[in-house]
Design a protein around this motif. Sequence first.
Motif, PDB file in Angstrom:
ATOM      1  N   ILE A   1       0.861  -1.179   0.000  1.00  0.00           N
ATOM      2  CA  ILE A   1       0.000   0.000   0.000  1.00  0.00           C
ATOM      3  C   ILE A   1       0.901   1.235   0.000  1.00  0.00           C
ATOM      4  CG2 ILE A   1      -1.870   1.213   1.168  1.00  0.00           C
ATOM      5  CD1 ILE A   1      -2.430  -1.499   2.666  1.00  0.00           C
ATOM      6  N   GLN A   2       1.057   1.828  -1.161  1.00  0.00           N
ATOM      7  CA  GLN A   2       1.896   3.005  -1.336  1.00  0.00           C
ATOM      8  C   GLN A   2       1.086   4.267  -1.043  1.00  0.00           C
ATOM      9  OE1 GLN A   2       4.554   4.701  -1.130  1.00  0.00           O
ATOM     10  NE2 GLN A   2       5.728   3.785  -2.806  1.00  0.00           N
ATOM     11  N   THR A   3       1.747   5.297  -0.530  1.00  0.00           N
ATOM     12  CA  THR A   3       1.045   6.546  -0.239  1.00  0.00           C
ATOM     13  C   THR A   3       0.467   7.167  -1.493  1.00  0.00           C
ATOM     14  OG1 THR A   3       3.055   7.834  -0.467  1.00  0.00           O
ATOM     15  CG2 THR A   3       2.477   7.153   1.744  1.00  0.00           C
ATOM     16  N   GLY A   4       1.261   7.212  -2.515  1.00  0.00           N
ATOM     17  CA  GLY A   4       0.884   7.858  -3.773  1.00  0.00           C
ATOM     18  C   GLY A   4       2.133   8.057  -4.591  1.00  0.00           C
ATOM     19  N   SER A   5       2.122   9.051  -5.425  1.00  0.00           N
ATOM     20  CA  SER A   5       3.291   9.311  -6.264  1.00  0.00           C
ATOM     21  C   SER A   5       3.638  10.790  -6.220  1.00  0.00           C
ATOM     22  CB  SER A   5       3.009   8.853  -7.694  1.00  0.00           C
ATOM     23  OG  SER A   5       1.847   9.489  -8.195  1.00  0.00           O
ATOM     24  N   GLU A   6       3.754  11.322  -5.006  1.00  0.00           N
ATOM     25  CA  GLU A   6       3.937  12.757  -4.831  1.00  0.00           C
ATOM     26  C   GLU A   6       5.357  13.244  -5.089  1.00  0.00           C
ATOM     27  OE1 GLU A   6       5.087  11.180  -0.806  1.00  0.00           O
ATOM     28  OE2 GLU A   6       3.575  10.643  -2.246  1.00  0.00           O
ATOM     29  N   SER A   7       6.302  12.332  -5.296  1.00  0.00           N
ATOM     30  CA  SER A   7       7.686  12.774  -5.470  1.00  0.00           C
ATOM     31  C   SER A   7       8.489  11.760  -6.271  1.00  0.00           C
ATOM     32  CB  SER A   7       8.351  12.961  -4.100  1.00  0.00           C
ATOM     33  OG  SER A   7       8.495  11.695  -3.458  1.00  0.00           O
ATOM     34  N   GLY A   8       9.654  12.201  -6.711  1.00  0.00           N
ATOM     35  CA  GLY A   8      10.564  11.305  -7.400  1.00  0.00           C
ATOM     36  C   GLY A   8      11.034  10.183  -6.494  1.00  0.00           C
ATOM     37  N   TRP A   9      11.218  10.509  -5.197  1.00  0.00           N
ATOM     38  CA  TRP A   9      11.644   9.475  -4.255  1.00  0.00           C
ATOM     39  C   TRP A   9      10.581   8.382  -4.164  1.00  0.00           C
ATOM     40  CZ3 TRP A   9       9.886   6.860  -0.087  1.00  0.00           C
ATOM     41  CH2 TRP A   9      10.819   6.081   0.603  1.00  0.00           C
ATOM     42  N   ARG A  10       9.324   8.788  -4.089  1.00  0.00           N
ATOM     43  CA  ARG A  10       8.228   7.823  -3.968  1.00  0.00           C
ATOM     44  C   ARG A  10       8.151   6.944  -5.213  1.00  0.00           C
ATOM     45  NH1 ARG A  10       6.700   6.349   0.535  1.00  0.00           N
ATOM     46  NH2 ARG A  10       6.651   8.492   1.202  1.00  0.00           N
ATOM     47  N   ALA A  11       8.338   7.551  -6.386  1.00  0.00           N
ATOM     48  CA  ALA A  11       8.331   6.772  -7.638  1.00  0.00           C
ATOM     49  C   ALA A  11       9.466   5.753  -7.639  1.00  0.00           C
ATOM     50  CB  ALA A  11       8.436   7.708  -8.837  1.00  0.00           C
ATOM     51  N   ALA A  12      10.641   6.170  -7.161  1.00  0.00           N
ATOM     52  CA  ALA A  12      11.776   5.250  -7.085  1.00  0.00           C
ATOM     53  C   ALA A  12      11.505   4.135  -6.081  1.00  0.00           C
ATOM     54  CB  ALA A  12      13.046   6.011  -6.712  1.00  0.00           C
ATOM     55  N   ASN A  13      10.859   4.467  -4.971  1.00  0.00           N
ATOM     56  CA  ASN A  13      10.496   3.485  -3.955  1.00  0.00           C
ATOM     57  C   ASN A  13       9.568   2.425  -4.552  1.00  0.00           C
ATOM     58  OD1 ASN A  13       8.240   3.280  -1.305  1.00  0.00           O
ATOM     59  ND2 ASN A  13      10.349   2.613  -1.027  1.00  0.00           N
ATOM     60  N   THR A  14       8.562   2.875  -5.278  1.00  0.00           N
ATOM     61  CA  THR A  14       7.621   1.957  -5.933  1.00  0.00           C
ATOM     62  C   THR A  14       8.345   1.078  -6.941  1.00  0.00           C
ATOM     63  OG1 THR A  14       5.751   3.444  -5.622  1.00  0.00           O
ATOM     64  CG2 THR A  14       5.563   1.841  -7.410  1.00  0.00           C
TER      65      THR A  14
END
Length: 137
Positions: free
Chosen positions: A6-19
């Motif tokens: 369950i990902q928070t969303g895609s609010e940042s480049g870091w989050r996209a890399a995490n996904t």
Amino acid sequence: MTVGFIQTGSESGWRAANTSSFKETATTDGITLKFYDSQNKIENQITAFNNFIQDPAVNVIVLAAVGTTGYDDSLKAAKAAGKVVVIEDRRIEADSSLYYTYIGSDFIKEGHEGEAAMCDLLKAAGKTTAKHHRGRW
């Protein structure tokens, strides 16, 4: 193994890399990953959490929490259903017996380690005016 992420969303480049990292690692390690983008809404995370609890294929639920509270009922239900819950990236305010582990940064500890390293550097450089006192210069 099947992991519900369950990902928070895609609010940042870091989050996209995490996904991306989660997806690549799952593929490499032969793990079935069921991914849910909660679009930065806690109510979407709770819905996804409950869906993963009901899904007999899901063994592990990974939560990158949007908020710090509001997860207690879902965590209790996951524990009762025998699901392993991992909190990722952001800490939540919940009884730690309701989840298996937290994976993320400890910024307070990192700050103290940085502070101690700075004191050592200043001392080694002969700077005696800097004093370390209860976490402050």
